[in-house]
Design an enzyme around this catalytic site. Sequence first.
Site, mmCIF file in Angstrom:
data_model
loop_
_atom_site.group_PDB
_atom_site.id
_atom_site.type_symbol
_atom_site.label_atom_id
_atom_site.label_comp_id
_atom_site.label_asym_id
_atom_site.label_seq_id
_atom_site.Cartn_x
_atom_site.Cartn_y
_atom_site.Cartn_z
ATOM 1 N N LYS A 179 0.824 -1.203 0.000
ATOM 2 C CA LYS A 179 0.000 0.000 0.000
ATOM 3 C C LYS A 179 0.863 1.260 0.000
ATOM 4 O O LYS A 179 1.910 1.302 0.635
ATOM 5 C CB LYS A 179 -0.921 -0.011 1.227
ATOM 6 N N THR A 211 -7.638 9.105 9.028
ATOM 7 C CA THR A 211 -7.238 7.890 8.313
ATOM 8 C C THR A 211 -6.985 6.717 9.255
ATOM 9 O O THR A 211 -6.360 5.731 8.871
ATOM 10 C CB THR A 211 -5.960 8.163 7.489
ATOM 11 N N GLY A 213 -7.305 3.382 10.918
ATOM 12 C CA GLY A 213 -7.955 2.116 10.570
ATOM 13 C C GLY A 213 -8.018 1.812 9.094
ATOM 14 O O GLY A 213 -8.683 0.859 8.689
ATOM 15 N N THR A 214 -7.306 2.583 8.266
ATOM 16 C CA THR A 214 -7.387 2.322 6.826
ATOM 17 C C THR A 214 -6.845 0.942 6.454
ATOM 18 O O THR A 214 -7.397 0.261 5.585
ATOM 19 C CB THR A 214 -6.607 3.397 6.030
ATOM 20 N N GLY A 215 -5.765 0.516 7.114
ATOM 21 C CA GLY A 215 -5.188 -0.796 6.797
ATOM 22 C C GLY A 215 -6.113 -1.938 7.165
ATOM 23 O O GLY A 215 -6.326 -2.871 6.370
ATOM 24 N N CYS A 216 -6.680 -1.883 8.367
ATOM 25 C CA CYS A 216 -7.637 -2.902 8.805
ATOM 26 C C CYS A 216 -8.839 -2.930 7.871
ATOM 27 O O CYS A 216 -9.324 -3.997 7.466
ATOM 28 C CB CYS A 216 -8.126 -2.608 10.225
#
Length: 270
Positions: A179, A211, A213-216
């Site tokens: 990412k 932003t 929690g974008t990865g989860c």
Amino acid sequence: MNDEFKGRVLAVAGSDSGGGAGIQADIKTITALGAYAATAITALTVQDTHGVKDVFPVPVEIIRAQMKAVLGDIGADAIKTGMLATAEVIEAVAEEADAYDAPAALIVDPVMVAKGGSPLLEPSAIDALKKMLFPFADIVTPNMPEAAALTGLQVESVEEQKRAGEAILEMGALAVLVKGGHGTGETVQDVLVTGETIQVMTSPRIDTRHTHGTGCTLASAIAAGLSFGLDLSEAVIRARDYVHEAIALAPGFGGGHGPLNHGFTFSQGE
């Protein structure tokens, strides 16, 4: 199976008391995208938009028991991992996932550091992640700093994202999404690497501090798509579209890195 739910996802991750990341983001995302969310909680975090204040680890035997209970009764079409913290937990999760005797995609989000900078994975657990989970993963979803930590390579450009993705692919994963949110410029560039292709996926960068929690959220969105039979590229594209809108529509809560809006009406791909 009720047509309301197209697939079943077991999320194995930590709880975020602020609701923006971790299990809470997983449940919201999976539900919003039309799949059924079940959970195995690995840790309780005391967390807000400013960062992680404390962590209470769940005993490994309870993590195992949660996975056994869900997989033995409800079942899963996809298993998504998030915060695992220690080598012991990684080993337990890998064994329970391997013991499940039905087909299930494995989505590994190698959570290492919280948005506010708090470490969420012990350094000694990195090798366990590579050896015990990556070889069974349908996709691994590191951000740029995580990809650098996993490979020992510099990851600051698209070409370096490609090289890091190929290096993680060599660890056994079927696909890697490196990412680009930690990059610079007006465009976010995510790189999807498989054994056959390298795809650069782009979207406009949104100038916002919301932003958390974008990865989860992205990993869970991919898991939802894979759980009801989308091919990998389609699942990733759909997940990226969902996350982009969730950031754009963020509610603006908190004084730090605020949460996304997981609950908006998302109809792309329906």
